[in-house]
Design a protein around this motif. Structure first.
Motif, mmCIF file in Angstrom:
data_model
loop_
_atom_site.group_PDB
_atom_site.id
_atom_site.type_symbol
_atom_site.label_atom_id
_atom_site.label_comp_id
_atom_site.label_asym_id
_atom_site.label_seq_id
_atom_site.Cartn_x
_atom_site.Cartn_y
_atom_site.Cartn_z
ATOM 1 N N GLU A 77 0.874 -1.263 -0.075
ATOM 2 C CA GLU A 77 0.038 0.043 -0.100
ATOM 3 C C GLU A 77 0.707 1.294 -0.285
ATOM 4 N N ASP A 78 2.156 1.217 0.333
ATOM 5 C CA ASP A 78 3.004 2.463 0.278
ATOM 6 C C ASP A 78 3.069 2.993 -0.984
ATOM 7 N N PRO A 79 2.756 4.146 -1.291
ATOM 8 C CA PRO A 79 2.940 4.719 -2.689
ATOM 9 C C PRO A 79 3.966 4.514 -3.325
ATOM 10 N N GLU A 80 5.344 4.318 -2.703
ATOM 11 C CA GLU A 80 6.354 3.812 -3.625
ATOM 12 C C GLU A 80 6.506 2.404 -4.030
ATOM 13 N N GLU A 131 20.086 1.416 -11.224
ATOM 14 C CA GLU A 131 18.683 1.670 -11.064
ATOM 15 C C GLU A 131 18.354 1.876 -9.751
ATOM 16 N N ALA A 132 19.024 2.365 -8.855
ATOM 17 C CA ALA A 132 18.896 2.423 -7.185
ATOM 18 C C ALA A 132 17.915 3.209 -7.144
ATOM 19 N N ASP A 133 17.447 4.149 -7.875
ATOM 20 C CA ASP A 133 16.094 5.032 -7.591
ATOM 21 C C ASP A 133 14.969 4.334 -7.797
ATOM 22 N N ASN A 172 8.458 0.356 -10.164
ATOM 23 C CA ASN A 172 8.133 0.317 -11.263
ATOM 24 C C ASN A 172 7.857 -1.023 -12.032
ATOM 25 N N ALA A 173 7.063 -1.957 -11.789
ATOM 26 C CA ALA A 173 6.946 -3.274 -12.290
ATOM 27 C C ALA A 173 6.714 -3.132 -13.909
ATOM 28 N N SER A 197 17.464 -5.227 -15.794
ATOM 29 C CA SER A 197 18.744 -5.037 -15.470
ATOM 30 C C SER A 197 19.058 -5.162 -13.974
ATOM 31 N N ILE A 198 18.053 -4.712 -13.192
ATOM 32 C CA ILE A 198 18.192 -5.011 -11.667
ATOM 33 C C ILE A 198 18.448 -6.663 -11.343
#
Length: 200
Positions: free
Chosen positions: A94-97, A132-134, A156-157, A165-166
């Protein structure tokens, strides 16, 4: 590990080398928080109701003090989770991030390789080793009777290129040769399926 043990760590901050006048603290690029969930919620309670933040840190020295004291998967009892997430992000769908994200998952064992994979992942995250740490929210280690696992959560799925890459970088960091898969949080919410959308 009981919640009382974790609470003791929260009230006992890491030693400050700066006070000794011999060493300087090494600041991390961002703040991170350890979370734990070691108790079963009461029947009918919302998921995450037993989730507790243990400690927020932003220096290398604080990280090692915390890690050396309690944050090892081999110390977990069955049905427990440890989390390392960016400060300000809760380890919940549920967290926006996290809401539009998903996770890479790998199986491990508390008896063999889980501690090593957990530590390598923690160091990669706080050391900003991912390009892509962000897009990374954090990592969860789960101890379960049916099998332990490690999951790397991302924001961002639907951005397949970033997720691939991750995933490739994470496999390299934790030295895994078996295929690992990425699942969308939305899929799990809808049908409880852990079906992977991507794999590396």
């Amino acid at each position: 590990m009981s919640t009382e043990v974790a609470a003791e760590v929260v009230v006992a901050p890491p030693a400050n080398d700066a006070e000794e006048g011999t060493k300087q603290s090494h600041k991390l690029e961002r703040k991170w928080a350890f979370w734990f969930d070691t108790t079963k919620p009461k029947q009918g309670a919302a998921w995450g109701s037993t989730l507790k933040k243990a400690y927020t840190f932003d220096t290398v020295e604080e990280f090692w003090c915390l890690y050396d004291q309690i944050f090892k998967p081999s110390k977990l009892t069955g049905n427990a989770d440890f989390h390392l997430f960016k400060a300000g992000v809760e380890p919940k769908w549920e967290d926006p991030e996290c809401a539009n994200g998903g996770k890479w998952t790998v199986s491990g064992s508390r008896k063999t390789n889980l501690d090593g994979m957990w530590l390598e992942t923690l160091m990669a995250l706080i050391g900003e080793q991912f390009d892509e740490a962000d897009d990374i929210c954090g990592v969860v280690v789960s101890a379960r009777q049916r099998g332990d696992k490690l999951s790397l959560w991302t924001r961002n799925a639907t951005n397949e290129a970033v997720q691939m890459s991750i995933g490739r970088k994470w496999k390299e960091i934790i030295d895994v040769t078996d295929k690992i898969s990425y699942s969308f949080h939305d899929d799990a919410k809808k049908d409880k399926s852990s079906r992977g959308r991507y794999s590396v």
